[in-house]
Design an enzyme around this catalytic site. Structure first.
Site, PDB file in Angstrom:
ATOM      1  N   HIS A 143     -18.561 -27.339   5.839  1.00 32.48           N
ATOM      2  CA  HIS A 143     -17.533 -27.475   4.794  1.00 32.48           C
ATOM      3  C   HIS A 143     -17.617 -26.385   3.722  1.00 32.48           C
ATOM      4  CE1 HIS A 143     -17.344 -31.229   6.797  1.00 32.48           C
ATOM      5  NE2 HIS A 143     -18.295 -31.818   6.129  1.00 32.48           N
TER       6      HIS A 143
ATOM      7  N   ASP B  60     -13.528 -29.737  11.398  1.00 31.30           N
ATOM      8  CA  ASP B  60     -14.186 -29.739  10.093  1.00 31.30           C
ATOM      9  C   ASP B  60     -13.152 -30.405   9.195  1.00 31.30           C
ATOM     10  OD1 ASP B  60     -14.921 -29.218   7.461  1.00 31.30           O
ATOM     11  OD2 ASP B  60     -16.042 -27.441   8.053  1.00 31.30           O
ATOM     12  N   HIS B  61     -13.391 -31.670   8.866  1.00 33.29           N
ATOM     13  CA  HIS B  61     -12.284 -32.425   8.258  1.00 33.29           C
ATOM     14  C   HIS B  61     -11.890 -31.889   6.883  1.00 33.29           C
ATOM     15  CE1 HIS B  61     -15.611 -34.720   6.463  1.00 33.29           C
ATOM     16  NE2 HIS B  61     -14.761 -35.030   5.514  1.00 33.29           N
TER      17      HIS B  61
END
Ligand code: NAP
Length: 502
Positions: free
Chosen positions: A251, A188-189
């Site tokens: 996110h 999950d960047h």
């Protein structure tokens, strides 16, 4: 000995690895992964013994691939930098991932590079391709014995991880058949972003905040991630997905978990993840009775952004004219535990909004003496974590106006990462890839986090289907539908303006 979260950073045999990159010719690899690898290579002492096998269908040779990689890293190459050694480590293998036979040649290449670069059999498999391939690739890695190695093996997978809890469970079972949970790095960047990683430091290294981090002092929390861009070229994927699944499931709920979690007993990977899981588990599910008061779903109509007229969502290429997909979600979440009882966590995310921003605003309760400052502009104290585009922290306070009796004025104390001498804007992928190479999975999502996030999202979708929750409209270039303002107004709150860093 230099240690970080139990990893011995002086033992360079651990960071030697062959990276087998599926989807090597794709957009993610080009825009994010090659620059990230180059920056890690250039800036770290630990990552010099590696080889990359780029795998995709295109019939490229090594040289074509190296030219492709060079084009991707070129903007990051400083004058005088020698990229020869870096590029020589990139090798290409043409494969259709559905064809088990072609994995045998890939295995031979991995073994040969392992021998050539003394990589101790360590293998990092990165799946930078459509999620529909994740199960097939892991299955074939196992059947071809490519994943059977005498070094460590790790699997990095991109979002989306399933499209509901059931499909996520199925995918998880498939990959768990080949990789242990601790070998799986679900990206999950947002967890690689500087200020997201700073939430823990801000909370746990600064007692002034942590002692007040509860329902006694905090009125509400607002988490926004808003975009200027529309659906762009992702219509095929997005129209089946929408903002709730594309942004909230991963996110936004990760930001909620990091903000709401209890302090872990130690700042260790599993202790941190355990606390995030408890926070996610405490989120009150949405049902048909409360969905109207908790969720606003909406879609953008045409409007103006940056002086450009842009089409409405249903007129975008690749989107159905009758689409009811949400391009905007606002939500009111309650976390039913002792710390947060009664404190709403407001979330919102959307495309084609006036502001491009990701921020977490913590609004503190009013002073009991607010009314004594007659005629003054007294405002609530706000702690704002600016995630992007600014990176920093602001604290909004009230101060005395100069040369007047007791009148006040709002003032802001700002900390911006950009002012620091040692600051170097590194990309989230660079941090996450670096963590992967060193075996630190703290900033990746564990399976139970993924499952609980889907449980919440599934409850929302089930509820809005049951009551046929209308899809509201908002004009492109606005900050969303008026219903999202009413969601807060009902509790006496309002969205605070974004991007207010001085
Ligand atoms: P993409 O540009 O469409 O690339 C897909 C890659 O898969 C290409 O290299 C393609 O190469 C390869 N491929 C397709 N079918 C194949 C097959 N049968 N056998 C072998 N290789 C095959 O996709 P992307 O945008 O890079 O996205 C990759 C993943 O990252 C997706 O899960 C996406 O959701 C995720 N993601 C992407 C971004 C982004 O910014 N792009 C951001 C976040 C997450 P050939 O055509 O040469 O076979």
């Amino acid at each position: 000995m230099k240690m970080k979260r139990g990893i011995d950073m002086t033992d360079d045999s651990n960071t030697k690895a062959a990276m087998i990159l599926f989807g090597a010719t794709g957009d993610l690899a080009k825009r994010k992964l090659y620059p990230a690898l180059y920056n890690i290579y250039r800036n770290s002492q630990e990552f010099h013994d590696f080889a990359v096998i780029g795998a995709a269908r295109r019939p490229w040779d090594h040289e074509t691939y190296r030219e492709h990689v060079y084009a991707a890293i070129q903007p990051f190459v400083a004058e005088g930098d020698d990229v020869g050694d870096f590029l020589d480590r990139f090798h290409y293998y043409s494969i259709d991932v559905n064809d088990i036979q072609s994995y045998l040649g890939l295995k031979d290449m991995a073994e040969q590079l392992d021998h050539q670069y003394h990589l101790n059999g360590n293998r990092l498999f990165y799946l930078a391709m459509a999620p529909s391939f994740f199960g097939t690739v892991t299955h074939n890695l196992n059947d071809s014995s490519l994943s059977k190695t005498n070094g460590w093996k790790r699997l990095v997978i991109e979002k989306p991880f399933g499209h509901d809890l059931t499909s996520a469970q199925q995918l998880n079972q498939e990959i768990r058949h080949v990789f242990a949970e601790e070998e799986i790095y679900r990206i999950d960047h947002y967890l690689g972003k500087e200020m997201i990683q700073n939430i823990q430091v801000l909370r746990f290294a600064n007692p002034i905040f942590e002692y007040m981090w509860n329902n006694r002092y905090i009125s509400n929390v607002q988490i926004t991630t808003s975009e200027h861009v529309g659906v762009g070229e992702r219509a095929g994927y997005y129209d089946k997905t929408g903002a709730l699944m594309d942004m909230v499931q991963n996110h936004v709920l990760q930001m909620v978990a990091l903000t709401a979690m209890e302090p872990p007993s130690r700042l260790d990977t599993e202790d941190i993840r355990d606390e995030k899981v408890k926070a996610l588990r405490s989120i009150r599910p949405v049902n048909a009775d409360n969905v109207h008061d908790h969720i606003v779903r909406a879609q953008y109509t045409s409007g103006t952004i940056d002086d450009q007229v842009v089409p409405g969502y249903r007129d975008e290429d690749g989107v159905s004219h009758t689409s009811t997909t949400d391009t905007y979600i606002a939500g009111k979440l309650y976390i039913d535990n002792f710390r947060w009882s009664g404190v709403p966590f407001y979330i919102r995310t959307g495309k084609r909004l006036a502001e491009k921003s990701t921020e977490i605003v913590v609004e503190f309760k009013d002073s009991p003496m607010t009314h004594d400052f007659k005629g003054s502009d007294i405002r609530p104290n706000l702690l704002v974590i600016h995630v992007q585009p600014d990176e920093g922290i602001s604290l909004k306070l009230n101060a005395k106006k100069f040369s007047t009796s007791n009148e006040t004025m709002p003032v802001t104390m700002d900390f911006s990462s950009h002012g620091l001498d040692e600051y170097r804007a590194s990309d989230a992928y660079e941090r996450l890839l670096y963590d992967c190479i060193r075996g630190d999975s703290t900033n990746f999502t564990r399976w139970d986090e993924v499952a609980l996030s889907w449980e919440y999202v599934d409850s929302v979708i089930k509820a809005w289907n049951e009551v046929n929750l209308p899809v509201k409209e908002y004009e492109a270039g606005s900050m969303g539908p008026s219903e999202a303002d009413q969601l807060l107004a009902k509790s006496g709150h309002k969205w605070w303006p974004l991007n207010q860093m001085n």
